[in-house]
Motif scaffolding. Structure first.
Motif, PDB file in Angstrom:
ATOM      1  N   ILE A  71       0.905  -1.080   0.026  1.00  0.00           N
ATOM      2  CA  ILE A  71       0.100   0.181   0.066  1.00  0.00           C
ATOM      3  C   ILE A  71       0.704   1.283  -0.125  1.00  0.00           C
ATOM      4  O   ILE A  71       1.848   1.368   0.700  1.00  0.00           O
ATOM      5  CB  ILE A  71      -1.024   0.178   1.098  1.00  0.00           C
ATOM      6  N   LEU A  72       0.473   2.045  -0.821  1.00  0.00           N
ATOM      7  CA  LEU A  72       1.202   3.563  -1.087  1.00  0.00           C
ATOM      8  C   LEU A  72      -0.128   4.559  -0.937  1.00  0.00           C
ATOM      9  O   LEU A  72      -1.016   4.202  -1.616  1.00  0.00           O
ATOM     10  CB  LEU A  72       1.844   3.658  -2.216  1.00  0.00           C
ATOM     11  N   LEU A  73       0.111   5.522  -0.273  1.00  0.00           N
ATOM     12  CA  LEU A  73      -0.874   6.675   0.066  1.00  0.00           C
ATOM     13  C   LEU A  73      -0.015   7.867  -0.431  1.00  0.00           C
ATOM     14  O   LEU A  73       1.109   8.249   0.265  1.00  0.00           O
ATOM     15  CB  LEU A  73      -1.431   6.677   1.263  1.00  0.00           C
ATOM     16  N   TRP A  74      -0.710   8.911  -0.844  1.00  0.00           N
ATOM     17  CA  TRP A  74       0.036  10.357  -1.164  1.00  0.00           C
ATOM     18  C   TRP A  74      -1.004  11.198  -1.690  1.00  0.00           C
ATOM     19  O   TRP A  74      -2.085  10.775  -2.322  1.00  0.00           O
ATOM     20  CB  TRP A  74       0.959  10.227  -2.226  1.00  0.00           C
ATOM     21  N   PRO A  75      -0.946  12.535  -1.286  1.00  0.00           N
ATOM     22  CA  PRO A  75      -2.050  13.427  -1.650  1.00  0.00           C
ATOM     23  C   PRO A  75      -1.588  14.251  -3.158  1.00  0.00           C
ATOM     24  O   PRO A  75      -0.374  14.114  -3.299  1.00  0.00           O
ATOM     25  CB  PRO A  75      -1.928  14.655  -0.566  1.00  0.00           C
ATOM     26  N   SER A  76      -2.698  14.449  -3.888  1.00  0.00           N
ATOM     27  CA  SER A  76      -2.181  15.148  -5.000  1.00  0.00           C
ATOM     28  C   SER A  76      -3.364  16.215  -5.243  1.00  0.00           C
ATOM     29  O   SER A  76      -4.405  16.045  -4.735  1.00  0.00           O
ATOM     30  CB  SER A  76      -2.036  14.253  -6.227  1.00  0.00           C
ATOM     31  N   GLY A  77      -2.853  17.238  -6.255  1.00  0.00           N
ATOM     32  CA  GLY A  77      -3.947  18.268  -6.473  1.00  0.00           C
ATOM     33  C   GLY A  77      -3.947  19.421  -5.366  1.00  0.00           C
ATOM     34  O   GLY A  77      -3.470  19.442  -4.434  1.00  0.00           O
ATOM     35  N   THR A  78      -4.936  20.276  -5.765  1.00  0.00           N
ATOM     36  CA  THR A  78      -5.034  21.439  -4.910  1.00  0.00           C
ATOM     37  C   THR A  78      -6.629  21.991  -4.697  1.00  0.00           C
ATOM     38  O   THR A  78      -7.482  21.370  -5.629  1.00  0.00           O
ATOM     39  CB  THR A  78      -4.082  22.634  -5.103  1.00  0.00           C
ATOM     40  N   VAL A  83      -6.846  15.137  -4.145  1.00  0.00           N
ATOM     41  CA  VAL A  83      -7.508  13.929  -3.633  1.00  0.00           C
ATOM     42  C   VAL A  83      -6.206  12.920  -2.815  1.00  0.00           C
ATOM     43  O   VAL A  83      -5.006  13.402  -2.761  1.00  0.00           O
ATOM     44  CB  VAL A  83      -7.632  13.134  -4.790  1.00  0.00           C
ATOM     45  N   LEU A  84      -6.702  11.895  -2.235  1.00  0.00           N
ATOM     46  CA  LEU A  84      -6.031  11.099  -1.840  1.00  0.00           C
ATOM     47  C   LEU A  84      -5.597   9.988  -2.773  1.00  0.00           C
ATOM     48  O   LEU A  84      -6.565   9.097  -2.950  1.00  0.00           O
ATOM     49  CB  LEU A  84      -6.337  10.637  -0.352  1.00  0.00           C
ATOM     50  N   ASN A  85      -4.668   9.522  -3.189  1.00  0.00           N
ATOM     51  CA  ASN A  85      -4.034   8.296  -3.965  1.00  0.00           C
ATOM     52  C   ASN A  85      -4.006   6.995  -3.099  1.00  0.00           C
ATOM     53  O   ASN A  85      -3.095   7.430  -2.021  1.00  0.00           O
ATOM     54  CB  ASN A  85      -3.088   8.949  -4.713  1.00  0.00           C
ATOM     55  N   VAL A  86      -4.339   6.197  -3.471  1.00  0.00           N
ATOM     56  CA  VAL A  86      -4.323   4.865  -2.846  1.00  0.00           C
ATOM     57  C   VAL A  86      -3.953   3.910  -3.722  1.00  0.00           C
ATOM     58  O   VAL A  86      -4.761   3.356  -4.616  1.00  0.00           O
ATOM     59  CB  VAL A  86      -5.542   4.407  -2.166  1.00  0.00           C
ATOM     60  N   ALA A  87      -2.650   3.209  -3.735  1.00  0.00           N
ATOM     61  CA  ALA A  87      -2.310   2.203  -4.478  1.00  0.00           C
ATOM     62  C   ALA A  87      -1.987   1.069  -3.720  1.00  0.00           C
ATOM     63  O   ALA A  87      -1.430   0.803  -2.951  1.00  0.00           O
ATOM     64  CB  ALA A  87      -0.601   2.714  -5.206  1.00  0.00           C
ATOM     65  N   LEU A  88      -2.840   0.090  -4.194  1.00  0.00           N
ATOM     66  CA  LEU A  88      -2.792  -1.283  -3.725  1.00  0.00           C
ATOM     67  C   LEU A  88      -2.398  -2.449  -4.525  1.00  0.00           C
ATOM     68  O   LEU A  88      -2.501  -2.395  -5.756  1.00  0.00           O
ATOM     69  CB  LEU A  88      -4.287  -1.575  -3.244  1.00  0.00           C
ATOM     70  N   SER A  89      -1.492  -3.056  -4.026  1.00  0.00           N
ATOM     71  CA  SER A  89      -1.025  -4.383  -4.620  1.00  0.00           C
ATOM     72  C   SER A  89      -1.169  -5.661  -3.798  1.00  0.00           C
ATOM     73  O   SER A  89      -0.674  -5.875  -2.689  1.00  0.00           O
ATOM     74  CB  SER A  89       0.683  -4.088  -4.846  1.00  0.00           C
ATOM     75  N   SER A  90      -1.507  -6.702  -4.701  1.00  0.00           N
ATOM     76  CA  SER A  90      -1.684  -7.978  -4.094  1.00  0.00           C
ATOM     77  C   SER A  90      -1.489  -9.113  -5.092  1.00  0.00           C
ATOM     78  O   SER A  90      -1.385  -8.524  -6.308  1.00  0.00           O
ATOM     79  CB  SER A  90      -3.247  -8.111  -3.503  1.00  0.00           C
ATOM     80  N   PRO A  91      -1.460 -10.265  -4.709  1.00  0.00           N
ATOM     81  CA  PRO A  91      -1.283 -11.424  -5.623  1.00  0.00           C
ATOM     82  C   PRO A  91      -2.249 -11.383  -6.618  1.00  0.00           C
ATOM     83  O   PRO A  91      -2.184 -11.754  -7.801  1.00  0.00           O
ATOM     84  CB  PRO A  91      -1.157 -12.540  -4.839  1.00  0.00           C
ATOM     85  N   PRO A 100     -11.674  11.969  -2.224  1.00  0.00           N
ATOM     86  CA  PRO A 100     -11.470  13.253  -1.826  1.00  0.00           C
ATOM     87  C   PRO A 100     -10.882  13.645  -0.710  1.00  0.00           C
ATOM     88  O   PRO A 100     -11.142  13.164   0.239  1.00  0.00           O
ATOM     89  CB  PRO A 100     -12.950  13.996  -1.714  1.00  0.00           C
ATOM     90  N   LEU A 101      -9.867  14.371  -0.670  1.00  0.00           N
ATOM     91  CA  LEU A 101      -8.650  14.439   0.343  1.00  0.00           C
ATOM     92  C   LEU A 101      -9.538  15.161   1.648  1.00  0.00           C
ATOM     93  O   LEU A 101      -9.196  14.665   2.615  1.00  0.00           O
ATOM     94  CB  LEU A 101      -7.634  15.284  -0.197  1.00  0.00           C
ATOM     95  N   SER A 102     -10.179  15.906   1.267  1.00  0.00           N
ATOM     96  CA  SER A 102     -11.021  16.629   2.268  1.00  0.00           C
ATOM     97  C   SER A 102     -11.928  15.776   3.349  1.00  0.00           C
ATOM     98  O   SER A 102     -11.939  15.759   4.288  1.00  0.00           O
ATOM     99  CB  SER A 102     -11.740  17.788   2.127  1.00  0.00           C
ATOM    100  N   ALA A 103     -12.530  14.879   2.540  1.00  0.00           N
ATOM    101  CA  ALA A 103     -13.440  13.856   3.087  1.00  0.00           C
ATOM    102  C   ALA A 103     -12.470  13.018   4.046  1.00  0.00           C
ATOM    103  O   ALA A 103     -13.098  12.700   5.117  1.00  0.00           O
ATOM    104  CB  ALA A 103     -14.324  13.260   2.049  1.00  0.00           C
ATOM    105  N   VAL A 104     -11.512  12.428   3.688  1.00  0.00           N
ATOM    106  CA  VAL A 104     -10.732  11.379   4.342  1.00  0.00           C
ATOM    107  C   VAL A 104     -10.228  12.191   5.323  1.00  0.00           C
ATOM    108  O   VAL A 104     -10.093  11.746   6.689  1.00  0.00           O
ATOM    109  CB  VAL A 104      -9.799  10.867   3.360  1.00  0.00           C
ATOM    110  N   THR A 105      -9.643  13.519   5.249  1.00  0.00           N
ATOM    111  CA  THR A 105      -9.030  14.071   6.277  1.00  0.00           C
ATOM    112  C   THR A 105     -10.001  14.408   7.555  1.00  0.00           C
ATOM    113  O   THR A 105      -9.690  14.228   8.867  1.00  0.00           O
ATOM    114  CB  THR A 105      -8.427  15.485   5.799  1.00  0.00           C
ATOM    115  N   ASP A 106     -11.253  14.923   7.143  1.00  0.00           N
ATOM    116  CA  ASP A 106     -12.387  15.076   8.284  1.00  0.00           C
ATOM    117  C   ASP A 106     -12.419  13.946   8.879  1.00  0.00           C
ATOM    118  O   ASP A 106     -12.666  13.891  10.301  1.00  0.00           O
ATOM    119  CB  ASP A 106     -13.691  15.715   7.325  1.00  0.00           C
TER     120      ASP A 106
END
Length: 138
Positions: A71-78, A83-91, A100-106
């Protein structure tokens, strides 16, 4: 007594540049597992896809690139486009989603109001947990 904080929101599954699909998601936090957050993705299949990871990892990912491996997480945009980017990796495969960054932050801020950082074990009965683990009871 355990307390729970849930939030439903739409995330965007990023397929390609400027191409995405809306994925309903549910964010979960509970004082019974105070170090973790859970994202549940409703992908239209019989069973939702569930990822649980550290609450502190999510907090870091709202500010800068965080995570390693699955799992990798990072913000982007203004502004309203942040937004909060969520990169997921599994087999089973890889996916990148955006929320939406503000919704997750709240929502995350409310989890820290429910259980402040550094107080995650205040309500934990260590002796009972050790007994349960050592004796296989639930």
């Amino acid at each position: 007594m355990a307390y729970h904080l849930d939030k439903s929101l739409d995330m965007q599954l990023v397929l390609a540049l400027h191409e995405h699909v809306t994925v309903p998601a549910h964010l979960r936090y509970g004082s019974d597992d105070p170090y973790a957050v859970t994202f549940v993705f409703h992908t239209g299949t019989e069973s939702p896809v569930t990822w649980t990871f550290a609450r502190d990892l999510l907090a870091d990912g709202l500010l800068r690139l965080a995570g390693d491996g699955d799992i990798l997480l990072w913000p982007s945009g203004t502004g309203h486009h942040a937004v909060l980017n969520v990169a997921l990796s599994s087999p089973a495969g890889h996916a990148r989603l955006a929320a939406p960054l503000s919704a997750v932050t709240d929502w995350l801020t409310h989890t820290y109001q429910l259980v402040p950082a550094g107080h995650e074990t205040d309500d934990l009965d260590v002796e009972a947990e050790l007994f349960r683990l050592l004796h296989g009871t639930s």
